[in-house]
Design an enzyme around this catalytic site. Sequence first.
Site, PDB file in Angstrom:
ATOM      1  N   GLU A  52     -12.288  -1.746  -2.892  1.00 24.37           N
ATOM      2  CA  GLU A  52     -12.705  -0.708  -3.505  1.00 24.37           C
ATOM      3  C   GLU A  52     -13.469  -0.319  -4.810  1.00 24.37           C
ATOM      4  O   GLU A  52     -14.482   0.551  -4.928  1.00 24.37           O
ATOM      5  CB  GLU A  52     -11.525   0.139  -3.869  1.00 24.37           C
ATOM      6  CG  GLU A  52     -10.398   0.467  -2.663  1.00 24.37           C
ATOM      7  CD  GLU A  52      -8.798   0.674  -3.046  1.00 24.37           C
ATOM      8  OE1 GLU A  52      -8.360   1.340  -2.217  1.00 24.37           O
ATOM      9  OE2 GLU A  52      -8.656   0.150  -4.196  1.00 24.37           O
ATOM     10  N   ASP A  78      -6.146   4.894   7.519  1.00 26.40           N
ATOM     11  CA  ASP A  78      -5.680   4.662   8.874  1.00 26.40           C
ATOM     12  C   ASP A  78      -4.641   5.997   8.576  1.00 26.40           C
ATOM     13  O   ASP A  78      -4.186   6.580   7.734  1.00 26.40           O
ATOM     14  CB  ASP A  78      -4.784   3.417   8.805  1.00 26.40           C
ATOM     15  CG  ASP A  78      -3.883   3.412   7.785  1.00 26.40           C
ATOM     16  OD1 ASP A  78      -2.884   3.063   7.857  1.00 26.40           O
ATOM     17  OD2 ASP A  78      -4.301   3.150   6.424  1.00 26.40           O
TER      18      ASP A  78
END
Length: 214
Positions: free
Chosen positions: A12, A181
């Site tokens: 990230e 997800d």
Amino acid sequence: MKIGVIVAMDKELRQLQHLFDSNQVIVEKCGIGKVNAAIGTCEMIRRYKPDIIVSSGCAGGNGDDINVQDMVVGSEIAYHDVYCGKAIDDSTVYGQVQGMPARFKTDSVLLEKALGITETGVTIHSGLMVTGDWFVDSKEKMREIIGKFPEAKAVDMESAAIAQTCYIYKVPFISFRVISDIPLRDTDASQYHDFWDTIAENSFQVTRSFVESL
């Protein structure tokens, strides 16, 4: 205005670091989980004294309208793995640290700015985020969490800890989570691993656009 951006992982951090070149925007990695998130937030506040803290990263999604690479902005945030019981205070609810709000609410002005971002082409949702020290890699675990928080749109491992720390230190806070997800549609976290191979960088551009709007 000084803005602190906190992420949990190197993956990230790499997505966000190169998006900001102003010394008024500090991007730092705290590490995974609630303790790391709280320590990282405290250090951010102590060292830089930001006017606003932004949590950015990825999360598991929930809901028929949520898809991988959508963005969820937390309108309110709670813990999914905290229970203080009712022996001392029977008003404390599941997910609430005794003495703290049951849900940490995002500043309405910041939330309005976040939901006004349209130029990235990313679908942005607003709603409840829930946090716990558990990587949700099974449908069974997700069903357990959603059973207590059916309206939750995102599940992560840091946002509530950052929100609680900011609440204590009185620093405005907002959390952005790219959906990596959908555990109830996934098997063996394969969506999560595929997400990092095929990630659309403009998902993290939402965070940049928000910061630039301040």
